[in-house]
Design an enzyme around this catalytic site. Sequence first.
Site, PDB file in Angstrom:
ATOM      1  N   LYS A 195      45.267  84.273  28.051  1.00 18.89           N
ATOM      2  CA  LYS A 195      44.023  84.657  27.378  1.00 18.89           C
ATOM      3  C   LYS A 195      43.963  86.183  27.329  1.00 18.89           C
ATOM      4  O   LYS A 195      43.392  86.822  28.216  1.00 18.89           O
ATOM      5  CB  LYS A 195      42.832  84.058  28.125  1.00 18.89           C
ATOM      6  CG  LYS A 195      41.755  83.552  27.166  1.00 18.89           C
ATOM      7  CD  LYS A 195      40.769  82.652  27.852  1.00 18.89           C
ATOM      8  CE  LYS A 195      39.585  82.406  26.968  1.00 18.89           C
ATOM      9  NZ  LYS A 195      39.839  81.514  25.828  1.00 18.89           N
ATOM     10  N   GLU A 247      47.321  74.950  17.732  1.00 23.50           N
ATOM     11  CA  GLU A 247      45.882  75.006  18.005  1.00 23.50           C
ATOM     12  C   GLU A 247      45.222  75.892  16.962  1.00 23.50           C
ATOM     13  O   GLU A 247      45.880  76.387  16.059  1.00 23.50           O
ATOM     14  CB  GLU A 247      45.620  75.520  19.428  1.00 23.50           C
ATOM     15  CG  GLU A 247      46.114  76.923  19.703  1.00 23.50           C
ATOM     16  CD  GLU A 247      45.610  77.471  21.041  1.00 23.50           C
ATOM     17  OE1 GLU A 247      44.458  77.202  21.411  1.00 23.50           O
ATOM     18  OE2 GLU A 247      46.372  78.177  21.703  1.00 23.50           O
ATOM     19  N   ARG A 254      43.695  80.588  35.695  1.00 22.51           N
ATOM     20  CA  ARG A 254      44.263  80.980  34.402  1.00 22.51           C
ATOM     21  C   ARG A 254      44.292  82.509  34.273  1.00 22.51           C
ATOM     22  O   ARG A 254      45.228  83.081  33.727  1.00 22.51           O
ATOM     23  CB  ARG A 254      43.438  80.350  33.278  1.00 22.51           C
ATOM     24  CG  ARG A 254      44.067  80.485  31.912  1.00 22.51           C
ATOM     25  CD  ARG A 254      43.409  79.567  30.905  1.00 22.51           C
ATOM     26  NE  ARG A 254      42.019  79.931  30.658  1.00 22.51           N
ATOM     27  CZ  ARG A 254      41.164  79.202  29.919  1.00 22.51           C
ATOM     28  NH1 ARG A 254      41.569  78.067  29.377  1.00 22.51           N
ATOM     29  NH2 ARG A 254      39.931  79.601  29.737  1.00 22.51           N
TER      30      ARG A 254
HETATM   31  C1  LIG Z   1      39.794  80.165  25.437  1.00 18.16           C
HETATM   32  C2  LIG Z   1      40.679  79.496  24.459  1.00 18.16           C
HETATM   33  C3  LIG Z   1      40.659  78.101  24.260  1.00 18.16           C
HETATM   34  C4  LIG Z   1      39.658  77.196  24.927  1.00 18.16           C
HETATM   35  O1  LIG Z   1      39.809  77.144  26.305  1.00 18.16           O
HETATM   36  P1  LIG Z   1      38.628  76.568  27.228  1.00 18.16           P
HETATM   37  O2  LIG Z   1      39.130  76.810  28.609  1.00 18.16           O
HETATM   38  O3  LIG Z   1      38.499  75.123  26.926  1.00 18.16           O
HETATM   39  O4  LIG Z   1      37.409  77.331  26.890  1.00 18.16           O
HETATM   40  C5  LIG Z   1      41.563  77.565  23.369  1.00 18.16           C
HETATM   41  N1  LIG Z   1      42.444  78.335  22.682  1.00 18.16           N
HETATM   42  C6  LIG Z   1      42.478  79.681  22.834  1.00 18.16           C
HETATM   43  C7  LIG Z   1      43.461  80.470  22.055  1.00 18.16           C
HETATM   44  C8  LIG Z   1      41.599  80.292  23.729  1.00 18.16           C
HETATM   45  O5  LIG Z   1      41.647  81.624  23.860  1.00 18.16           O
END
Ligand SMILES: *Cc1c(COP(=O)(O)O)cnc(C)c1O
Length: 340
Positions: free
Chosen positions: A184, A220, A82
């Site tokens: 991210k 989300e 990622r």
């Molecule tokens: C990090 C993150 C998540 C959760 O991802 P995981 O890999 O399950 O920790 C969900 N939404 C956003 C916007 C994130 O930055």
Amino acid sequence: MEKKNIDWGNLGFGYVHTDYRFVSNYKEGSWDEGELTTDPNIVLNECACVFQYAQTIFEGLKAYTTKDGKIVTFRPDLNGERMETSASRLKMPVYPAKKFVEAVKKTVKANEAYVPPYGSGATLYIRPYMFGSDPIIGVKPANEYQFRIFTTPVGPYFKGGAKPITVRISDFDRAAPHGTGHIKAGLNYAMSLYAIVDAHEKGFDENMYLDPGTRTKLEETGGANIIFITKDGKLVTPKSDSILPSITRRSLVQVAKDYLNIEVEEREVYLSELSDFAECGLCGTAAVVSPVGKIVDHGKEICLPAGMEEMGPVTKKLYDTLTGIQMGTIEAPEGWIVEI
Ligand SMILES: *Cc1c(COP(=O)(O)O)cnc(C)c1O
């Protein structure tokens, strides 16, 4: 290995200094070997690209102690992959996923004394990140970068059981259509800070964001993906190009299908469907799943039938199975648990 004298069960989610961090620098087109250092401070030029144009990305994962005393991490290869995607989208050099996993292992190993013991509920949070480090004033990507990993012990997410939370449908967007919602990047969080403070001031725990294009579909929250359980026991999770692909959510989907025989639908989920669901949970590394008891859409309250007292029964099964896999009490799929 002697553990540090820390009250593991009462740790919060904050920065605690640990002994070592990993640093690698990118210069003239390549990454150096990288090394562990004890210095937690970074000295940068005032014009470093990260300060001017927010060229920075990050990851988050955990190391913890399993029932049989092994120190492990959960699917770190997916964090590495990622981060490759995030780097490409912000025109940063890729730090290869394989080297990423090696660097994570090295950093955790060096901070072994800070990995909480099994049963404490605490974990060692691992924060890999990368930023443009040389002076950039005309708008363009940096030429030099730094990749770092630090660790910090964090307490149990739920102290005294997982209480369902209240979220609101947000009037703000966290991502743009064809933007950066799927990576991210710090910039996605900078723009969400106003919305989260506003939500807290108004008594909500989180913002649930809609799709930025039509504002009719659920996406989300600020830092967690969403799963719903229908009244007939199916798992439904929103699908969209602007959702961050949560490793927890992807793992829960696989656990639902392969361990629990739950039917899964990954599809667009409309705001108008909310009242059809029996359970709702937010998923991410920190909490694994946080149950949602109530969703407030501009004064209209949608109460999930599972209630405000505890996690819904299907969500609980998913949570117990995934945490069992993580803690070594349930057999894990090939490659999910990586021993340090
Ligand atoms: C990090 C993150 C998540 C959760 O991802 P995981 O890999 O399950 O920790 C969900 N939404 C956003 C916007 C994130 O930055």
